[in-house]
Scaffold this motif. Sequence first.
Motif, PDB file in Angstrom:
ATOM      1  N   HIS A   1      -2.482 -14.640  -3.893  1.00  0.00           N
ATOM      2  CA  HIS A   1      -2.093 -15.162  -2.579  1.00  0.00           C
ATOM      3  C   HIS A   1      -0.749 -15.874  -2.666  1.00  0.00           C
ATOM      4  N   GLN A   2      -0.485 -16.515  -3.819  1.00  0.00           N
ATOM      5  CA  GLN A   2       0.810 -17.178  -3.998  1.00  0.00           C
ATOM      6  C   GLN A   2       1.936 -16.151  -4.019  1.00  0.00           C
ATOM      7  N   ASP A   3       1.697 -14.999  -4.641  1.00  0.00           N
ATOM      8  CA  ASP A   3       2.707 -13.935  -4.631  1.00  0.00           C
ATOM      9  C   ASP A   3       3.057 -13.546  -3.202  1.00  0.00           C
ATOM     10  N   ILE A   4       2.025 -13.350  -2.390  1.00  0.00           N
ATOM     11  CA  ILE A   4       2.246 -12.960  -0.992  1.00  0.00           C
ATOM     12  C   ILE A   4       2.966 -14.071  -0.237  1.00  0.00           C
ATOM     13  N   ALA A   5       2.538 -15.310  -0.456  1.00  0.00           N
ATOM     14  CA  ALA A   5       3.163 -16.443   0.225  1.00  0.00           C
ATOM     15  C   ALA A   5       4.648 -16.526  -0.099  1.00  0.00           C
ATOM     16  N   SER A   6       5.006 -16.277  -1.365  1.00  0.00           N
ATOM     17  CA  SER A   6       6.409 -16.342  -1.773  1.00  0.00           C
ATOM     18  C   SER A   6       7.228 -15.222  -1.140  1.00  0.00           C
TER      19      SER A   6
ATOM     20  N   ALA B   1       0.822  -1.210   0.000  1.00  0.00           N
ATOM     21  CA  ALA B   1       0.000   0.000   0.000  1.00  0.00           C
ATOM     22  C   ALA B   1       0.856   1.259   0.000  1.00  0.00           C
ATOM     23  N   ALA B   2       1.987   1.196   0.691  1.00  0.00           N
ATOM     24  CA  ALA B   2       2.889   2.350   0.707  1.00  0.00           C
ATOM     25  C   ALA B   2       3.443   2.628  -0.677  1.00  0.00           C
ATOM     26  N   GLN B   3       3.653   1.577  -1.441  1.00  0.00           N
ATOM     27  CA  GLN B   3       4.249   1.718  -2.765  1.00  0.00           C
ATOM     28  C   GLN B   3       3.202   2.007  -3.835  1.00  0.00           C
ATOM     29  N   TYR B   4       2.028   1.374  -3.729  1.00  0.00           N
ATOM     30  CA  TYR B   4       1.043   1.447  -4.804  1.00  0.00           C
ATOM     31  C   TYR B   4      -0.337   1.885  -4.313  1.00  0.00           C
TER      32      TYR B   4
ATOM     33  N   PRO C   1     -11.176   9.292   0.223  1.00  0.00           N
ATOM     34  CA  PRO C   1     -11.761  10.243   1.189  1.00  0.00           C
ATOM     35  C   PRO C   1     -12.201   9.608   2.498  1.00  0.00           C
ATOM     36  N   ASP C   2     -12.613   8.339   2.457  1.00  0.00           N
ATOM     37  CA  ASP C   2     -13.084   7.688   3.684  1.00  0.00           C
ATOM     38  C   ASP C   2     -11.940   7.159   4.547  1.00  0.00           C
ATOM     39  N   GLY C   3     -10.676   7.394   4.120  1.00  0.00           N
ATOM     40  CA  GLY C   3      -9.524   6.954   4.899  1.00  0.00           C
ATOM     41  C   GLY C   3      -8.981   5.603   4.499  1.00  0.00           C
ATOM     42  N   SER C   4      -9.709   4.892   3.659  1.00  0.00           N
ATOM     43  CA  SER C   4      -9.199   3.607   3.185  1.00  0.00           C
ATOM     44  C   SER C   4      -8.130   3.837   2.127  1.00  0.00           C
ATOM     45  N   VAL C   5      -7.368   2.795   1.825  1.00  0.00           N
ATOM     46  CA  VAL C   5      -6.290   2.895   0.840  1.00  0.00           C
ATOM     47  C   VAL C   5      -6.485   1.807  -0.207  1.00  0.00           C
ATOM     48  N   LEU C   6      -6.646   2.224  -1.457  1.00  0.00           N
ATOM     49  CA  LEU C   6      -6.794   1.285  -2.567  1.00  0.00           C
ATOM     50  C   LEU C   6      -5.421   0.913  -3.103  1.00  0.00           C
ATOM     51  N   ILE C   7      -5.138  -0.381  -3.187  1.00  0.00           N
ATOM     52  CA  ILE C   7      -3.894  -0.864  -3.786  1.00  0.00           C
ATOM     53  C   ILE C   7      -4.123  -0.992  -5.287  1.00  0.00           C
ATOM     54  N   THR C   8      -3.315  -0.315  -6.066  1.00  0.00           N
ATOM     55  CA  THR C   8      -3.591  -0.157  -7.497  1.00  0.00           C
ATOM     56  C   THR C   8      -2.945  -1.222  -8.377  1.00  0.00           C
ATOM     57  N   ILE C   9      -2.352  -2.231  -7.804  1.00  0.00           N
ATOM     58  CA  ILE C   9      -1.838  -3.350  -8.590  1.00  0.00           C
ATOM     59  C   ILE C   9      -2.504  -4.633  -8.098  1.00  0.00           C
ATOM     60  N   LYS C  10      -2.522  -5.629  -8.976  1.00  0.00           N
ATOM     61  CA  LYS C  10      -3.087  -6.921  -8.607  1.00  0.00           C
ATOM     62  C   LYS C  10      -1.976  -7.884  -8.203  1.00  0.00           C
ATOM     63  N   PHE C  11      -2.301  -8.774  -7.293  1.00  0.00           N
ATOM     64  CA  PHE C  11      -1.353  -9.799  -6.862  1.00  0.00           C
ATOM     65  C   PHE C  11      -2.149 -10.988  -6.365  1.00  0.00           C
TER      66      PHE C  11
ATOM     67  N   ASN D   1     -13.213  -6.057  -8.016  1.00  0.00           N
ATOM     68  CA  ASN D   1     -12.641  -6.183  -9.363  1.00  0.00           C
ATOM     69  C   ASN D   1     -11.170  -6.612  -9.332  1.00  0.00           C
ATOM     70  N   GLY D   2     -10.826  -7.436  -8.352  1.00  0.00           N
ATOM     71  CA  GLY D   2      -9.466  -7.957  -8.273  1.00  0.00           C
ATOM     72  C   GLY D   2      -8.487  -7.066  -7.547  1.00  0.00           C
ATOM     73  N   TYR D   3      -8.935  -5.893  -7.049  1.00  0.00           N
ATOM     74  CA  TYR D   3      -8.048  -4.970  -6.339  1.00  0.00           C
ATOM     75  C   TYR D   3      -8.419  -4.946  -4.851  1.00  0.00           C
ATOM     76  N   TYR D   4      -7.395  -4.958  -4.000  1.00  0.00           N
ATOM     77  CA  TYR D   4      -7.619  -4.915  -2.558  1.00  0.00           C
ATOM     78  C   TYR D   4      -7.560  -3.482  -2.043  1.00  0.00           C
ATOM     79  N   SER D   5      -8.333  -3.240  -0.988  1.00  0.00           N
ATOM     80  CA  SER D   5      -8.283  -1.975  -0.273  1.00  0.00           C
ATOM     81  C   SER D   5      -8.055  -2.256   1.205  1.00  0.00           C
ATOM     82  N   LEU D   6      -7.278  -1.406   1.850  1.00  0.00           N
ATOM     83  CA  LEU D   6      -7.115  -1.472   3.296  1.00  0.00           C
ATOM     84  C   LEU D   6      -8.137  -0.518   3.908  1.00  0.00           C
TER      85      LEU D   6
END
Length: 229
Positions: free
Chosen positions: A180-185, A160-163, A168-178, A211-216
Amino acid sequence: MAEDFTVTGTSPWIHIDLSYWDDLTRDRLPQLFRKKSFLYHQDEMPEYVYIIKSGRVRVTSYRSEGEEKQLYIAEQGAMCGEFACIQNHPHDASAVAIVDSMVYCIPYQVVEKHMRGDWTMAQKVMRVICRKSNIFLGQILELSFDQSLQRVARILLDIAAQYGEKRPDGSVLITIKFTHQDIASMINTSRVTASNIFNDFLEKGTISRENGYYSLRDPGELESLLGEH
Protein backbone atom coordinates in the motif's frame (compact mmCIF):
# COMPACT_ATOMS: atom_id res chain seq x y z
CA MET A 1 0.26 -9.04 -20.44
CA ALA A 2 -3.49 -8.70 -20.09
CA GLU A 3 -5.43 -7.15 -22.95
CA ASP A 4 -8.87 -5.71 -23.68
CA PHE A 5 -8.91 -3.08 -20.98
CA THR A 6 -7.76 0.50 -20.70
CA VAL A 7 -4.06 1.27 -20.66
CA THR A 8 -3.68 4.92 -19.78
CA GLY A 9 -1.33 7.00 -21.91
CA THR A 10 0.32 8.30 -18.76
CA SER A 11 1.16 4.91 -17.24
CA PRO A 12 4.37 5.31 -15.19
CA TRP A 13 5.94 2.12 -16.56
CA ILE A 14 8.35 2.65 -19.45
CA HIS A 15 9.35 -0.35 -21.57
CA ILE A 16 11.19 -0.09 -24.90
CA ASP A 17 12.62 -2.76 -27.20
CA LEU A 18 16.34 -2.97 -26.45
CA SER A 19 17.19 -2.82 -30.16
CA TYR A 20 16.05 0.82 -30.04
CA TRP A 21 19.40 1.65 -28.42
CA ASP A 22 21.72 -0.65 -30.40
CA ASP A 23 23.96 2.23 -31.47
CA LEU A 24 24.57 3.16 -27.82
CA THR A 25 24.83 -0.29 -26.25
CA ARG A 26 26.75 -2.17 -28.93
CA ASP A 27 29.99 -3.71 -27.56
CA ARG A 28 29.20 -2.49 -24.03
CA LEU A 29 28.83 -4.68 -20.98
CA PRO A 30 25.94 -3.98 -18.60
CA GLN A 31 26.52 -3.58 -14.89
CA LEU A 32 24.66 -5.51 -12.21
CA PHE A 33 22.74 -3.42 -9.67
CA ARG A 34 21.44 -5.54 -6.83
CA LYS A 35 17.95 -5.03 -5.45
CA LYS A 36 17.70 -1.77 -3.43
CA SER A 37 21.01 -0.41 -4.76
CA PHE A 38 21.10 3.07 -6.29
CA LEU A 39 22.05 3.89 -9.87
CA TYR A 40 22.28 7.54 -8.87
CA HIS A 41 21.20 9.81 -6.04
CA GLN A 42 19.15 12.96 -6.03
CA ASP A 43 21.23 16.16 -5.91
CA GLU A 44 24.44 14.54 -7.20
CA MET A 45 25.98 15.63 -10.48
CA PRO A 46 25.43 13.23 -13.39
CA GLU A 47 28.07 11.17 -15.14
CA TYR A 48 26.10 8.56 -17.04
CA VAL A 49 22.94 7.92 -18.95
CA TYR A 50 21.43 4.58 -17.95
CA ILE A 51 19.62 2.07 -20.16
CA ILE A 52 17.94 -0.86 -18.46
CA LYS A 53 18.81 -4.21 -20.03
CA SER A 54 16.77 -6.27 -17.55
CA GLY A 55 15.02 -5.77 -14.24
CA ARG A 56 13.15 -2.73 -12.93
CA VAL A 57 14.35 0.62 -11.62
CA ARG A 58 12.22 3.08 -9.66
CA VAL A 59 12.86 6.79 -10.16
CA THR A 60 11.75 8.73 -7.09
CA SER A 61 11.97 12.32 -5.87
CA TYR A 62 12.54 12.87 -2.15
CA ARG A 63 11.95 15.83 0.12
CA SER A 64 13.90 16.78 3.24
CA GLU A 65 10.87 15.93 5.40
CA GLY A 66 11.16 12.32 4.26
CA GLU A 67 8.29 12.41 1.79
CA GLU A 68 8.76 10.73 -1.55
CA LYS A 69 7.04 10.73 -4.94
CA GLN A 70 7.59 7.90 -7.36
CA LEU A 71 7.89 9.40 -10.84
CA TYR A 72 8.16 6.39 -13.11
CA ILE A 73 9.37 2.80 -13.35
CA ALA A 74 12.15 2.12 -15.88
CA GLU A 75 11.95 -1.37 -17.34
CA GLN A 76 13.81 -3.10 -20.17
CA GLY A 77 14.99 -0.56 -22.73
CA ALA A 78 14.04 2.47 -20.66
CA MET A 79 16.52 5.32 -20.34
CA CYS A 80 17.02 7.33 -17.17
CA GLY A 81 19.39 10.02 -15.95
CA GLU A 82 19.38 11.88 -19.25
CA PHE A 83 17.53 14.96 -17.92
CA ALA A 84 20.36 15.92 -15.57
CA CYS A 85 23.02 15.23 -18.19
CA ILE A 86 21.36 17.37 -20.85
CA GLN A 87 20.89 20.23 -18.39
CA ASN A 88 24.31 19.72 -16.73
CA HIS A 89 22.38 19.93 -13.50
CA PRO A 90 22.21 17.70 -10.38
CA HIS A 91 19.72 14.86 -10.55
CA ASP A 92 16.24 15.92 -9.45
CA ALA A 93 15.44 12.36 -8.39
CA SER A 94 17.08 9.11 -7.33
CA ALA A 95 17.03 5.82 -9.23
CA VAL A 96 17.03 2.56 -7.28
CA ALA A 97 16.81 -1.03 -8.51
CA ILE A 98 13.55 -2.67 -7.41
CA VAL A 99 14.93 -6.10 -8.32
CA ASP A 100 18.38 -7.26 -9.41
CA SER A 101 18.89 -5.35 -12.65
CA MET A 102 21.40 -5.29 -15.49
CA VAL A 103 22.02 -1.74 -16.63
CA TYR A 104 24.13 -0.09 -19.34
CA CYS A 105 25.98 2.90 -17.87
CA ILE A 106 26.92 5.12 -20.79
CA PRO A 107 29.03 8.26 -20.26
CA TYR A 108 26.98 11.25 -21.27
CA GLN A 109 29.74 12.49 -23.57
CA VAL A 110 29.19 9.34 -25.65
CA VAL A 111 25.43 9.89 -25.78
CA GLU A 112 25.89 13.55 -26.66
CA LYS A 113 28.33 12.67 -29.47
CA HIS A 114 25.77 10.27 -30.97
CA MET A 115 23.02 12.87 -30.67
CA ARG A 116 25.14 15.54 -32.36
CA GLY A 117 26.14 13.31 -35.24
CA ASP A 118 22.92 11.38 -35.76
CA TRP A 119 19.56 13.11 -35.99
CA THR A 120 17.78 9.77 -35.62
CA MET A 121 19.46 9.18 -32.26
CA ALA A 122 18.59 12.70 -31.14
CA GLN A 123 14.95 12.00 -32.04
CA LYS A 124 14.99 8.75 -30.07
CA VAL A 125 16.19 10.51 -26.93
CA MET A 126 13.65 13.29 -27.40
CA ARG A 127 10.82 10.76 -27.78
CA VAL A 128 11.77 9.23 -24.44
CA ILE A 129 11.81 12.68 -22.85
CA CYS A 130 8.38 13.43 -24.36
CA ARG A 131 7.05 10.11 -23.00
CA LYS A 132 8.18 11.10 -19.52
CA SER A 133 6.70 14.57 -19.93
CA ASN A 134 3.35 12.92 -20.69
CA ILE A 135 3.69 10.86 -17.51
CA PHE A 136 4.47 13.94 -15.42
CA LEU A 137 1.62 15.92 -17.00
CA GLY A 138 -0.77 13.08 -16.25
CA GLN A 139 0.37 13.05 -12.63
CA ILE A 140 -0.17 16.79 -12.33
CA LEU A 141 -3.68 16.52 -13.80
CA GLU A 142 -4.56 13.60 -11.54
CA LEU A 143 -3.44 15.51 -8.46
CA SER A 144 -5.39 18.55 -9.63
CA PHE A 145 -8.67 16.89 -10.59
CA ASP A 146 -8.88 13.28 -9.33
CA GLN A 147 -9.76 12.05 -5.88
CA SER A 148 -7.65 9.35 -4.23
CA LEU A 149 -10.21 6.72 -5.23
CA GLN A 150 -9.77 7.49 -8.93
CA ARG A 151 -5.98 7.59 -8.60
CA VAL A 152 -5.87 4.17 -6.97
CA ALA A 153 -8.19 2.74 -9.65
CA ARG A 154 -6.01 4.17 -12.41
CA ILE A 155 -2.74 2.87 -10.98
CA LEU A 156 -4.27 -0.60 -10.52
CA LEU A 157 -5.27 -0.61 -14.19
CA ASP A 158 -1.78 0.52 -15.17
CA ILE A 159 -0.14 -2.23 -13.10
CA ALA A 160 -2.52 -4.82 -14.54
CA ALA A 161 -1.78 -3.62 -18.06
CA GLN A 162 1.92 -4.12 -17.45
CA TYR A 163 1.92 -7.27 -15.30
CA GLY A 164 -1.57 -8.74 -15.65
CA GLU A 165 -2.58 -12.23 -16.73
CA LYS A 166 -6.14 -12.58 -17.92
CA ARG A 167 -8.02 -15.56 -16.49
CA PRO A 168 -10.88 -17.56 -18.07
CA ASP A 169 -13.42 -15.93 -15.75
CA GLY A 170 -12.44 -12.45 -17.04
CA SER A 171 -10.51 -11.42 -13.97
CA VAL A 172 -6.90 -10.23 -14.25
CA LEU A 173 -4.17 -11.52 -11.94
CA ILE A 174 -1.37 -9.04 -11.20
CA THR A 175 1.82 -11.08 -11.20
CA ILE A 176 4.00 -8.81 -9.06
CA LYS A 177 3.69 -7.90 -5.40
CA PHE A 178 3.45 -4.36 -4.09
CA THR A 179 2.55 -2.66 -0.85
CA HIS A 180 0.00 0.00 0.00
CA GLN A 181 2.95 2.31 0.66
CA ASP A 182 4.19 1.69 -2.89
CA ILE A 183 0.80 2.74 -4.25
CA ALA A 184 0.62 5.75 -1.93
CA SER A 185 4.04 6.94 -3.14
CA MET A 186 3.00 6.61 -6.77
CA ILE A 187 -0.19 8.63 -6.44
CA ASN A 188 0.90 11.07 -3.72
CA THR A 189 -1.50 10.09 -0.99
CA SER A 190 -1.06 8.63 2.49
CA ARG A 191 -0.58 4.93 3.16
CA VAL A 192 -3.67 5.00 5.37
CA THR A 193 -5.79 6.42 2.55
CA ALA A 194 -4.46 3.85 0.08
CA SER A 195 -5.08 1.03 2.59
CA ASN A 196 -8.65 2.19 3.21
CA ILE A 197 -9.40 2.24 -0.52
CA PHE A 198 -7.89 -1.22 -1.01
CA ASN A 199 -9.94 -2.57 1.90
CA ASP A 200 -13.07 -1.03 0.39
CA PHE A 201 -12.31 -2.63 -2.99
CA LEU A 202 -11.72 -5.98 -1.27
CA GLU A 203 -14.98 -5.79 0.70
CA LYS A 204 -16.95 -4.94 -2.44
CA GLY A 205 -15.25 -7.71 -4.42
CA THR A 206 -13.79 -5.26 -6.93
CA ILE A 207 -10.41 -6.85 -6.27
CA SER A 208 -9.28 -9.98 -4.46
CA ARG A 209 -6.02 -11.05 -2.85
CA GLU A 210 -4.43 -14.47 -2.62
CA ASN A 211 -0.92 -15.33 -1.40
CA GLY A 212 0.06 -11.67 -1.59
CA TYR A 213 -1.08 -11.19 -5.21
CA TYR A 214 -4.01 -8.98 -6.22
CA SER A 215 -6.57 -9.75 -8.90
CA LEU A 216 -8.97 -7.37 -10.60
CA ARG A 217 -12.35 -9.10 -10.69
CA ASP A 218 -13.60 -6.88 -13.50
CA PRO A 219 -11.27 -4.22 -14.93
CA GLY A 220 -14.29 -2.46 -16.42
CA GLU A 221 -15.54 -1.79 -12.90
CA LEU A 222 -12.36 0.15 -12.14
CA GLU A 223 -12.47 1.91 -15.52
CA SER A 224 -15.96 3.18 -14.69
CA LEU A 225 -14.57 4.93 -11.61
CA LEU A 226 -12.24 7.07 -13.74
CA GLY A 227 -15.21 9.04 -15.01
CA GLU A 228 -16.67 9.61 -11.58
CA HIS A 229 -15.43 12.72 -9.74
